[in-house]
Write a protein that holds these residues in place. Sequence first.
Motif: not given
Length: 603
Positions: A393-397, A462-466, A480-482, A484-489
Motif C-alpha cells: 500500500v502506498a498513500i499519496v497525500l 502489509v507494508d505501507a508507504g507515504l 516504506f513503513f513495516s 512495526s513502524q506504523r507508529g512512526a508513519l
Amino acid sequence: MVRQLRIARLDASGFVPTLGDGAASADLHQRLDALIRRHLPEVTASLFAEPAPAADGRMIEWYSDLAGQPVPLTALTSQAYEKARAVLNERLKSLAALADRLPRIDPSAADLAGPLRQALTYPGEESVYVIGGQPVIVFWGHQRQGAVPPPGPVSSVAAAEPIADGAAVVPPAAVAAATTAAGPRRLWPLGLLALLALLGLAGYGLVAFDLMRWPPWGPDYQALLRTAKDEEQTLRSRMAELEANVRDALALCALQARLAAARADEEPLRQQVDALNAQLAADRELCPLKEQLRAARDEGAALTRSLDSVQSKLAKAIASCKRKAELARKKERDEQRRAEAERREAERAARQAEEEAKRQAAKPPVDQPRTPSAAKGLPPCPGERPPEEAPDVAIVLDSSGSMGFPASMTNTDVRSEIARQIMQGVFGPAAGMVMPRQSGPSRLEEAKKGINNVVRSLPQDVDAGLVVLKRCPMADNLGFFSPSQRGALTRQVDSLRPMQGTPLAQGIAQAGEMVDGVKAPGVIVVISDGEDSCGGDPCQAARALKAAKPKVTINVVDIVGSNAARCVAQVTGGQILTPEDGLAFEKTIRKATTEALKPPHCP
C-alpha cells in the motif's frame, strides 16, 4: 524661407546651365522665391529646390521647405503620377505667365523675367520629386550635357513677319540668294520669282502701312485682336492663380477641420493621460513593497526547505535510535533466555526422569490443521499467504495550500477566496494564502485522521508507504513503513501542514516505485482536492506505471468531486471515491484501501 528638408545630393557634372549668368545659385533662388511669393501663392515658390553646392563644386545638395518624404516623380503610381504631373504643368504655366507680364505689373523686378523663363528649363522628369503631393524641381535652369540648347531670340533680319492672313514676308536678300543659286540653266523661273518677290513686297507695304484696311480710317481690328489675346492670356493666368488659391484654401479648410476635431479629442485624451499617470505613480509606490514581499516569500520558502530538511534528518535519527534500542532489548532478552536455559539444564541433570516427563508434558499440542481459505474458494487470509504475495500500500497525500481550507468548502469557494486574496494582495508565509476563519477541521486534518485510522487496521503482513505533495516540482517520498513502524508513519502524517504546490504526476511515479505490482498486488491511494499544479501529466504517469506493473491499482479519493484525476483511476482499473460530506474522509479512505485490508471472512 529656411529650407530644412534635404531632397537629394546629386552629381552636377552631367548638366550645363541654361541661365545667362551661369548655374542656379542660392542667391538667384532667394530672389526668385521672393518674387514668386509676392505675386503668386506661396506654395508655387516651392517648385524650385534650393541648391547648396558642395566644397568640391561637383556635388549639389537640394533642399525644400516642404515636409514629408521626397519621392521621384517617375517612381509614383500611375494615378499619383498623373495628379502630380497636372500640378507641375499648372505651376509651370502660371510662372511662364508671370514672366510675360512681369515688366508691366512689377517694373522694379523686370530684370528677373528672363532668369525666370530660363529657370523653367530642366533636364527631364528624373529631375522632379514629389513631397506631400507637391512637385519640386532640382537642376532647374539646367539641361543635360550634349543636349540641343533651347533656341535664342530670333533675329529681326532673318525672321519672317506674320501678316493678317498668316503668310510671311520674305526678305529681298533671300530672293537674291535664290536667283544666284538658280544658275544660268534656270533663267526662265527668275522672272516668276521676281514677280512673286514684288508681290510680297507689295503685300508687306500694305501691311506695314496699314493700306489693306478698308476704309483706312476705320477700326484697327488686328490691334483689337492682339489686345483681346493679351487680355485672354492675362485672364487665363489669373484664373490659374485663382484655381491654385482655391485649392490651397480647400486644403487649409480641411486642415482646420482636422485641427478642430483634434482639439475636440484633446480633453478626453488629456483625462486618460492623467489617469494613466496617476496609475503609474501608484504602481511605482507599490514596486518597493512588492519587491519586499517577493523577498519575504523567497526567504520563507528557504526557511521551509531548511525546516523540512531538519525534520527529515531528525526523523531518520529517531528511527535509528529506535532500531538501536530495539536491538539492545532483543540482545538482553536473548541473554536472559540463555541464562534461563542453562538453569533449566542444570535442574534437568539432577532430575533426569522428572525432567523427561516434564519435557514431554511441556511439548505444545499439535495444532489441528485449519482448512485454508483457498480450499473454500476464498482469498487467502493474512498468515495463510506467503509474505511475498502480500499486497503493498502506498498513500499519496496532497498537502498543498488548498488543503488548509475547511473541509466543508467546495473548490468553487476555494477559487473565489484565492482570487479575492490575490486582488487584495494578501499572502500567507507558507501556503501563499491566508486561511479563512470558519468552523470545523480543515481538509488536511480530516485526511490525516482518516489515514492514521486506516493504517492502524492494516494486516500485519502489509507494508505501507507515504508520498507527500507539498511543493513543485518534486514530491516528498517519506519511505516504506513495516507493521512495526506504523507508529512512526502516523507521526509523519500528523506532522504535515499545508504548503504550496501539487506535483501529482511526480507523486504517482514515486509511489509506483515503492509497490511491487508485478508479483504481488500494489494499491496506490491518491488523496487530493485538485489537479497537478506543477506542469505534470498525472494520466500519462498512471499509464506508464500500469504498463510497467500490471498488478498496480490506483484509487483516487476526490475530496471535492472535481474529477481532475479521474483518468488516473480509469487507466489502472481503480475507483473514484468522493466523501459524502465534509466529515466522511475516514470512511472513503478505508474503502479505497479495501484490497489491502483483511478480507471479511478472515478472523
